[in-house]
Design an enzyme around this catalytic site. Structure first.
Site, short mmCIF file in Angstrom:
data_model
loop_
_atom_site.label_atom_id
_atom_site.label_comp_id
_atom_site.label_asym_id
_atom_site.label_seq_id
_atom_site.Cartn_x
_atom_site.Cartn_y
_atom_site.Cartn_z
N ARG A 187 -7.34 -6.07 -26.37
CA ARG A 187 -6.57 -7.24 -26.76
C ARG A 187 -5.33 -7.36 -25.88
NH1 ARG A 187 -2.37 -6.52 -31.67
NH2 ARG A 187 -1.74 -8.68 -31.87
N ARG A 220 8.78 -13.27 -33.64
CA ARG A 220 8.60 -11.81 -33.67
C ARG A 220 9.93 -11.06 -33.78
NH1 ARG A 220 3.12 -11.26 -32.24
NH2 ARG A 220 2.47 -12.97 -30.92
N TYR A 278 -0.23 -5.08 -24.42
CA TYR A 278 -0.38 -3.87 -25.24
C TYR A 278 -0.97 -2.68 -24.49
CZ TYR A 278 0.56 -7.18 -29.00
OH TYR A 278 1.15 -8.12 -29.80
N ARG A 312 9.96 -11.24 -26.84
CA ARG A 312 8.82 -12.15 -27.02
C ARG A 312 9.22 -13.38 -27.85
NH1 ARG A 312 3.80 -8.75 -28.76
NH2 ARG A 312 2.80 -10.74 -28.25
N PRO A 334 -2.98 -5.28 -38.64
CA PRO A 334 -4.07 -6.11 -38.15
C PRO A 334 -4.15 -6.22 -36.63
CG PRO A 334 -2.36 -7.45 -39.18
CD PRO A 334 -2.05 -6.03 -39.51
N ASN A 335 -5.37 -6.28 -36.17
CA ASN A 335 -5.73 -6.48 -34.75
C ASN A 335 -5.51 -5.25 -33.88
OD1 ASN A 335 -6.43 -9.33 -35.06
ND2 ASN A 335 -4.26 -9.62 -35.45
N ASP A 395 8.05 -4.19 -49.95
CA ASP A 395 8.18 -3.70 -51.34
C ASP A 395 7.49 -2.35 -51.50
OD1 ASP A 395 9.63 -5.89 -52.10
OD2 ASP A 395 8.04 -6.87 -53.23
N HIS A 407 6.63 -0.61 -32.67
CA HIS A 407 5.95 -1.72 -32.01
C HIS A 407 5.70 -1.33 -30.56
CE1 HIS A 407 6.58 -4.19 -35.45
NE2 HIS A 407 7.83 -3.78 -35.48
N ILE A 408 4.48 -1.54 -30.13
CA ILE A 408 4.10 -1.18 -28.76
C ILE A 408 4.88 -2.05 -27.77
CG2 ILE A 408 2.15 -1.17 -27.14
CD1 ILE A 408 0.36 -0.74 -29.73
N SER A 409 4.93 -3.34 -28.05
CA SER A 409 5.65 -4.26 -27.16
C SER A 409 7.11 -4.37 -27.61
CB SER A 409 4.98 -5.64 -27.20
OG SER A 409 5.11 -6.20 -28.50
N ALA A 420 1.30 -7.90 -37.08
CA ALA A 420 1.81 -9.23 -37.47
C ALA A 420 2.40 -9.24 -38.88
CB ALA A 420 0.69 -10.26 -37.35
N GLU A 445 9.40 2.56 -37.95
CA GLU A 445 8.65 1.35 -37.58
C GLU A 445 8.41 1.37 -36.07
OE1 GLU A 445 10.86 -2.16 -38.67
OE2 GLU A 445 9.58 -3.50 -37.46
N ASN A 498 3.06 0.85 -37.63
CA ASN A 498 3.07 -0.37 -36.83
C ASN A 498 2.41 -1.44 -37.69
OD1 ASN A 498 2.81 -2.48 -35.12
ND2 ASN A 498 1.97 -1.32 -33.40
N HIS A 503 6.24 -9.43 -39.61
CA HIS A 503 7.03 -10.67 -39.61
C HIS A 503 6.78 -11.53 -40.84
CE1 HIS A 503 7.28 -9.23 -35.54
NE2 HIS A 503 5.99 -9.46 -35.32
C1 DQA Z 1 3.15 -5.45 -32.47
C2 DQA Z 1 4.04 -6.69 -32.29
C3 DQA Z 1 3.70 -7.77 -33.31
O1 DQA Z 1 4.55 -8.90 -33.13
C4 DQA Z 1 2.27 -8.21 -33.15
O2 DQA Z 1 1.93 -9.15 -34.15
C5 DQA Z 1 1.31 -7.08 -33.11
C6 DQA Z 1 1.67 -5.83 -32.46
C7 DQA Z 1 3.38 -4.41 -31.37
O3 DQA Z 1 2.90 -3.29 -31.56
O4 DQA Z 1 3.98 -4.70 -30.33
O5 DQA Z 1 0.16 -7.22 -33.55
O6 DQA Z 1 3.48 -4.86 -33.72
#
Ligand code: DQA
Length: 149
Positions: A19, A112, A24, A108, A11-12, A88, A101-103, A78, A99, A75, A81
């Protein structure tokens, strides 16, 4: 093993580039997809690149990958978490999972720091910006090559 790899985004991430760019970055998800496609060609991988804001859709793609793919770069955003359902689903997948994560989630907020997905992932990349996707693809290509050898 199949050289088809799914790159899944939660998501997002459709708003990447707009964003919170201080966290990011300025690249869009279309930029990331283009870079992944270019690298996939070099690595002799085929990719399916998807993003959804809906948990069930991500789960359906993992189920599809289960039938046809040799690896997943994900990725989960959210859902990382919160989602036992994604964990599953990934546990039904028999090949490597990376896995991304950009950040750097560990730098943080505390909520997270925990990832349901990490207990399944073969590798975790965080804080490398969008380059993390490319590192994930390189790692998957190596793991697929090693299995073949
Ligand atoms: C994220 C980190 C997550 O905590 C966050 O909810 C995201 C992006 C990242 O790519 O850094 O939406 O997965």
């Amino acid at each position: 093993m199949s050289r088809l790899v799914f790159v899944l985004n939660g998501p997002n991430l459709n708003l990447l580039g707009k964003r919170q760019p201080h966290i990011y970055g300025h690249e869009t998800l279309a930029d990331v997809e283009a870079q992944c496609r270019e690298l996939a060609e070099e690595l002799n991988l085929k990719i399916r690149f998807h993003q959804s804001n809906r948990e069930y859709e991500l789960i359906d793609w993992i189920h599809e990958a289960r039938e046809i793919a040799g690896g997943i770069v994900m990725n989960p955003a959210a859902f990382t978490h919160t989602s036992v359902a994604i964990l599953d689903a990934l546990n039904t997948f028999d090949h490597p999972v990376i896995e991304v994560h950009i950040s750097n989630v560990h730098k943080r907020e505390e909520f997270r720091h925990h990832s349901f997905v990490s207990s399944r992932a073969d590798g975790v990349i965080a804080g490398f910006g969008t380059q993390g996707y490319l590192l994930g693809l390189r790692r998957l290509a190596k793991l697929i090559d090693e299995k073949k050898a």
